[in-house]
Design an enzyme around this catalytic site. Sequence first.
Site, short mmCIF file in Angstrom:
data_model
loop_
_atom_site.label_atom_id
_atom_site.label_comp_id
_atom_site.label_asym_id
_atom_site.label_seq_id
_atom_site.Cartn_x
_atom_site.Cartn_y
_atom_site.Cartn_z
N ASN A 10 15.34 27.08 3.90
CA ASN A 10 15.77 26.65 2.57
C ASN A 10 17.19 27.17 2.37
O ASN A 10 17.39 28.36 2.13
CB ASN A 10 14.81 27.24 1.51
CG ASN A 10 15.29 26.99 0.09
OD1 ASN A 10 16.19 26.18 -0.14
ND2 ASN A 10 14.69 27.70 -0.86
N TRP A 11 18.16 26.26 2.49
CA TRP A 11 19.57 26.69 2.42
C TRP A 11 20.01 27.01 1.00
O TRP A 11 21.07 27.56 0.80
CB TRP A 11 20.49 25.60 3.00
CG TRP A 11 20.33 25.34 4.46
CD1 TRP A 11 19.36 25.81 5.31
CD2 TRP A 11 21.18 24.51 5.28
NE1 TRP A 11 19.55 25.33 6.58
CE2 TRP A 11 20.66 24.53 6.59
CE3 TRP A 11 22.33 23.75 5.02
CZ2 TRP A 11 21.25 23.83 7.64
CZ3 TRP A 11 22.92 23.04 6.06
CH2 TRP A 11 22.39 23.09 7.36
N LYS A 12 19.22 26.61 0.03
CA LYS A 12 19.58 26.80 -1.38
C LYS A 12 20.97 26.23 -1.65
O LYS A 12 21.37 25.24 -1.04
CB LYS A 12 19.48 28.28 -1.76
CG LYS A 12 18.15 28.92 -1.35
CD LYS A 12 17.91 30.22 -2.04
CE LYS A 12 16.69 30.90 -1.45
NZ LYS A 12 16.25 32.05 -2.21
N HIS A 96 9.68 25.82 -6.30
CA HIS A 96 10.30 27.09 -5.91
C HIS A 96 10.49 27.95 -7.16
O HIS A 96 10.79 27.44 -8.24
CB HIS A 96 11.65 26.82 -5.23
CG HIS A 96 12.19 28.04 -4.55
ND1 HIS A 96 12.78 29.07 -5.24
CD2 HIS A 96 12.19 28.42 -3.24
CE1 HIS A 96 13.13 30.02 -4.38
NE2 HIS A 96 12.77 29.65 -3.17
N GLU A 98 12.80 29.73 -8.12
CA GLU A 98 14.12 29.60 -8.77
C GLU A 98 14.14 28.39 -9.70
O GLU A 98 14.78 28.42 -10.75
CB GLU A 98 15.22 29.55 -7.70
CG GLU A 98 15.42 30.93 -7.07
CD GLU A 98 15.89 30.93 -5.63
OE1 GLU A 98 16.41 29.91 -5.15
OE2 GLU A 98 15.74 31.98 -4.97
N GLU A 168 5.12 32.62 -1.80
CA GLU A 168 6.36 33.37 -1.91
C GLU A 168 6.29 34.33 -3.09
O GLU A 168 6.59 33.93 -4.24
CB GLU A 168 7.54 32.42 -2.11
CG GLU A 168 7.73 31.41 -1.01
CD GLU A 168 9.18 30.95 -0.91
OE1 GLU A 168 9.77 31.14 0.15
OE2 GLU A 168 9.71 30.43 -1.91
N GLY A 174 14.68 37.08 -1.44
CA GLY A 174 16.08 37.48 -1.49
C GLY A 174 16.31 38.96 -1.77
O GLY A 174 17.42 39.38 -2.07
N SER A 213 12.06 37.17 2.17
CA SER A 213 12.77 38.12 3.03
C SER A 213 12.25 38.13 4.47
O SER A 213 12.22 39.19 5.11
CB SER A 213 12.75 39.53 2.43
OG SER A 213 13.43 39.54 1.19
N GLY A 234 14.79 31.74 3.47
CA GLY A 234 16.02 31.52 2.72
C GLY A 234 17.22 32.07 3.47
O GLY A 234 17.76 31.43 4.38
N GLY A 235 17.62 33.28 3.13
CA GLY A 235 18.84 33.88 3.67
C GLY A 235 18.98 33.79 5.18
O GLY A 235 20.04 33.43 5.71
C1 PEP Z 1 13.19 31.36 -0.45
O1 PEP Z 1 14.01 31.27 -1.33
O2 PEP Z 1 12.39 30.44 -0.27
C2 PEP Z 1 13.18 32.58 0.35
C3 PEP Z 1 12.06 32.89 0.95
O3 PEP Z 1 14.33 33.31 0.39
P1 PEP Z 1 14.61 34.62 1.30
O4 PEP Z 1 14.12 34.33 2.68
O5 PEP Z 1 16.11 34.80 1.25
O6 PEP Z 1 13.87 35.75 0.67
#
Ligand code: PEP
Length: 255
Positions: A10-12, A96, A98, A168, A174, A213, A234-235
């Site tokens: 997920n590049w956001k 999600h 967010e 999640e 994050g 994470s 994500g990251g």
């Molecule tokens: C996400 O936003 O779906 C996510 C899991 O982010 P991260 O891996 O950065 O925690």
Amino acid sequence: MARRPLVMGNWKLNGSKAFTQELIAGLNAELAGVSGCDVAIAPPVMYLAEAEKALVGSQIALGAQNVDVNVQGAFTGDISTAMLKDFGAKYIIIGHSERRTYHKESDEFIAKKFAALKEAGLVPVLCIGESEAENEAGKTEEVCARQIDAVINVLGVEAFNGAVIAYEPIWAIGTGKSATPAQAQAVHAFIRAHIAAKSQLVADQVIIQYGGSVNDANAAELFTQPDIDGALVGGASLKAPAFAAIVKAAAVAKN
Ligand code: PEP
């Protein structure tokens, strides 16, 4: 039952045309010859065209981070299932945290998105998970059950055939503070049992990803858990070597 793992990036709100081309080229190179794991990326919709081109001949599937419930018409700023299909997108993230937080998306609205995706033959990746306060109050299972039931109540449990759930925990997204493999496994087992109470067949095949994470250092241990069928990343999905290492860890652990 053996489930094929799915690792999705997920590049956001990150990237550019050049970044999209470079990251996908890096991933195609890193993942050449790797099998045993489904892989998908969800760039910002602005870059789906670049991504579609860069993914020709690749094992990596295209995804997106959101979709609207309407198919066409006077809905300024929205993106439809048909538009995502037009670019070859397959896995679509909905719910999600967010979007639940910043865009006030409700369980009921997210269930409508789930329905729109199923109607269009796309794969919903339904994100669920509790906040830190809910976790500390012992409400993790209650929150996950409510978020899943919002879909089941409208569409029936069979809607989860061929769908993906991403557990999640919001406190892990994050933050660099992943759930431990045991913590995540306990919630994944609960989610699967919750679905199994309605249909064992559906529960046995549904992919339940962990997200929060996940990185190249902690992925392998998370994937040793029987109910963790991959990851939503994500990251760490923004760097080809780290994301590829997570895919390889899933391929090894699950085969
Ligand atoms: C996400 O936003 O779906 C996510 C899991 O982010 P991260 O891996 O950065 O925690």
